[in-house]
Design a protein around this motif. Structure first.
Motif, PDB file in Angstrom:
ATOM      1  N   LEU A  67       0.965  -1.284  -0.054  1.00 21.19           N
ATOM      2  CA  LEU A  67      -0.082  -0.028   0.056  1.00 21.19           C
ATOM      3  C   LEU A  67       0.925   1.359   0.020  1.00 21.19           C
ATOM      4  CD1 LEU A  67      -2.760   1.063   0.036  1.00 21.19           C
ATOM      5  CD2 LEU A  67      -2.771   1.182   2.587  1.00 21.19           C
ATOM      6  N   GLU A 110       1.856   2.297  -3.568  1.00 17.36           N
ATOM      7  CA  GLU A 110       0.364   2.672  -4.051  1.00 17.36           C
ATOM      8  C   GLU A 110       0.264   3.887  -3.842  1.00 17.36           C
ATOM      9  OE1 GLU A 110      -4.243   1.958  -4.195  1.00 17.36           O
ATOM     10  OE2 GLU A 110      -2.972   0.095  -3.740  1.00 17.36           O
ATOM     11  N   ILE A 111       0.378   4.345  -2.463  1.00 21.49           N
ATOM     12  CA  ILE A 111       0.000   5.726  -1.976  1.00 21.49           C
ATOM     13  C   ILE A 111       0.983   6.751  -2.376  1.00 21.49           C
ATOM     14  CG2 ILE A 111      -0.234   7.272   0.208  1.00 21.49           C
ATOM     15  CD1 ILE A 111      -1.361   4.773   1.485  1.00 21.49           C
ATOM     16  N   ASP A 147       0.431   7.282  -6.089  1.00 19.89           N
ATOM     17  CA  ASP A 147      -0.669   8.289  -6.417  1.00 19.89           C
ATOM     18  C   ASP A 147      -0.311   9.778  -5.931  1.00 19.89           C
ATOM     19  OD1 ASP A 147      -3.248   9.456  -6.350  1.00 19.89           O
ATOM     20  OD2 ASP A 147      -4.124   8.338  -4.566  1.00 19.89           O
ATOM     21  N   ILE A 192      -4.794  11.733   1.468  1.00 18.50           N
ATOM     22  CA  ILE A 192      -4.410  10.489   1.885  1.00 18.50           C
ATOM     23  C   ILE A 192      -5.328   9.740   2.759  1.00 18.50           C
ATOM     24  CG2 ILE A 192      -2.682   8.900   2.777  1.00 18.50           C
ATOM     25  CD1 ILE A 192      -0.574  10.941   1.625  1.00 18.50           C
ATOM     26  N   LYS A 231      -8.769   9.206   1.439  1.00 26.42           N
ATOM     27  CA  LYS A 231      -9.067   8.015   0.459  1.00 26.42           C
ATOM     28  C   LYS A 231      -8.451   6.843   0.915  1.00 26.42           C
ATOM     29  CE  LYS A 231      -7.531   7.029  -4.196  1.00 26.42           C
ATOM     30  NZ  LYS A 231      -6.698   7.254  -5.539  1.00 26.42           N
ATOM     31  N   TYR A 232      -7.432   6.809   1.881  1.00 25.05           N
ATOM     32  CA  TYR A 232      -7.020   5.394   2.239  1.00 25.05           C
ATOM     33  C   TYR A 232      -7.278   5.161   3.663  1.00 25.05           C
ATOM     34  CZ  TYR A 232      -4.303   5.840  -2.397  1.00 25.05           C
ATOM     35  OH  TYR A 232      -4.122   5.835  -3.478  1.00 25.05           O
ATOM     36  N   GLU A 249      -7.969   1.486   4.361  1.00 19.36           N
ATOM     37  CA  GLU A 249      -7.247   0.473   4.029  1.00 19.36           C
ATOM     38  C   GLU A 249      -6.010   0.299   5.198  1.00 19.36           C
ATOM     39  OE1 GLU A 249      -6.093   0.274  -0.082  1.00 19.36           O
ATOM     40  OE2 GLU A 249      -7.609   1.807  -0.571  1.00 19.36           O
ATOM     41  N   LYS A 250      -5.989   1.222   6.063  1.00 23.16           N
ATOM     42  CA  LYS A 250      -4.655   1.134   7.132  1.00 23.16           C
ATOM     43  C   LYS A 250      -4.536  -0.258   7.552  1.00 23.16           C
ATOM     44  CE  LYS A 250      -5.112   5.809   8.975  1.00 23.16           C
ATOM     45  NZ  LYS A 250      -5.313   6.648  10.065  1.00 23.16           N
TER      46      LYS A 250
END
Length: 484
Positions: free
Chosen positions: A448, A451-452, A455, A475, A478-479, A482-483
């Protein structure tokens, strides 16, 4: 049988001798010690060079007897590295840096018998060592090699010599590639008859001849000739299936002819990138690795089409890029190409369709910056890819091909170059967001993270956010799910 020339040819020999000056002086001094020795000759390329003006980096010395004593004396006198190539045949080498001196015993009782066993007439001339130090400059030419050189004829001495060493077939095409003339029809017929024997030769020897041809400026012409003589598919067997495979109306040739035509265009583009790419020719583009990669990728980029061909509502070749790369890799590994070069060519082949797809998306208004950035990241050889794609396009001239397609493709590649430059500049700047920042936000290191960060890079390039605070909020929003 002996041809006599004036003093200028002797001077030319000394000028063409491409050895360091100190070593050149030692070599001449060494040869002078044997100026009274009979049956001691310079042969091969160093004699041919007198009439072609090639630089002489290697010497071939042929002697009737006592070759071992001679080469050991020369080794001490010249301080070269000693290499016993084939002692059983009386073949020895001295080597230093880029230079070599080969010593061989006569194959036969006389120099004429020795020369008769050579490959081509222009390589079967002998220069008596003593002629370098006499008033008369004589060259032994029993097979009219000088005449063939002047008239541009590549002529094998005999069919028997081709059978003895089939690599001479490939050498014949190599001499064609370097402008020695046309291959005489009888010789070409020898090549056709014995083409299958080429694969008996060591792969390393085949590779060396192929490399000579590939870095010449007549690769297409030479490979076309080899194809006409059915030799090309002996060396690159997967090309055989590409013959006769039809293509959509964007194309005007079947797959095999399209591949050869693409090779032709890679040579044209390499010769004049300003005309076809609107970029200056750089030293990088004259580098051997650069030339080899684009020519090989151009020649084999669609090889997999023969293995993925289907007709349903229309002709398709789904996944042909991947298959093309796999087939090229098999052939290239078999021929002992360098691993780095194989990987580079496979990368170009696998990705050669992506610029066409991205251009299509651009013209539909759906192309994203991320898609362009991903191509640049995936293909570190953007200039090479540019050449392969442009050559592919120029080699496709079917009735449904848009007349301005190359112009549009060229404009798109220039956009990619601009983005690449922008990405490189951004990478040199201090990152607004780092891994430490993500850890502080509660994210765990892993896929991840990448990916971040990618982005974030896109958001900065698109100028959607300019401050660290804004990016951190983006961040988290959006994420955050997904932590875990």
């Amino acid at each position: 049988m002996f041809l006599e020339f004036d003093e200028t040819l002797r001077n030319k020999f000394l000028n063409l001798l491409d050895f360091p000056q100190k070593e050149k002086d030692l070599i001449i001094s060494f040869l002078r010690k044997f100026k009274n020795r009979e049956e001691f000759y310079l042969t091969g390329g160093s004699v041919r060079a007198l009439f072609t003006s090639e630089k002489i980096t290697d010497l071939d010395l042929t002697v009737k007897e006592n070759v071992v004593d001679l080469v050991l004396f020369a080794q001490k006198f010249l301080n070269y590295h000693f290499v016993p190539l084939s002692p059983e045949w009386g073949i020895y080498r001295l080597a230093k840096g880029k230079n070599t001196i080969d010593f061989t015993s006569f194959r036969g009782e006389t120099i004429e018998e020795d020369l008769k066993k050579r490959d081509f007439t222009f390589n079967a001339m002998g220069l008596p060592v003593k002629a370098l130090f006499e008033n008369r400059f004589l060259i032994l030419d029993p097979f009219s090699g000088y005449k063939d050189l002047k008239e541009g004829v590549i002529r094998a001495i005999s069919e028997e010599n081709i059978i003895e060493d089939p690599l001479r077939i490939l050498r014949g095409y190599r001499f064609f590639a370097y402008g020695f003339g046309k291959i005489e029809e009888k010789t070409r017929n020898f090549f056709r008859i014995h083409k299958q024997k080429i694969n008996r030769c060591a792969k390393e020897r085949i590779l060396q001849e192929l490399l000579y041809i590939l870095i010449s400026n007549k690769t297409f012409e030479t490979f076309k000739l080899m194809d006409e003589d059915n030799l090309l598919t002996e060396i690159f067997p997967y090309l055989e299936k590409a013959k006769g495979i039809p293509q959509p109306t964007f194309h005007h040739l079947d797959v095999k002819d399209h591949l050869l035509e693409t090779l032709r265009w890679t040579e044209k583009i390499l010769e004049n990138p300003q005309k076809y790419l609107e970029i200056e020719k750089t030293d990088e583009m004259e580098n051997e690795d650069f030339i080899l990669s684009v020519k090989l990728a151009g020649l084999f980029h669609d090889l997999g089409k023969a293995y993925t061909f289907e007709i349903k509502e229309r002709i398709t070749f789904y996944g042909h890029e991947k298959v093309s790369a796999e087939l090229f890799k098999i052939m290239a590994e078999n021929l002992r190409f360098k691993k780095d070069l194989i990987n580079k060519v496979c990368n170009l082949i696998k990705n050669h369709m992506r610029p066409f797809h991205l251009l299509n998306e651009k013209e539909k208004g759906s192309l994203t910056l991320r898609a362009k950035r991903n191509l640049i990241k995936d293909v570190p050889y953007l200039k090479e890819l540019f050449i392969v794609c442009m050559a592919d396009s120029y080699a496709s001239q079917g009735p449904d091909k848009e007349p301005d397609y190359e112009e549009r493709l060229r404009t798109f590649f220039h956009e990619l170059f601009e983005l690449k430059e922008q990405l490189e500049k951004e990478s040199q700047k201090k990152r607004l967001i780092t891994g430490d920042d993500l850890i502080k936000l509660g994210f765990k290191p892993g896929p991840l993270f990448k990916e971040i960060l990618q982005d974030v890079e896109i958001q900065i390039l698109e100028k959607k956010f300019v401050s660290k605070e804004e990016l951190l909020e983006y961040i988290k929003e959006k994420y955050s799910k997904e932590k875990l």
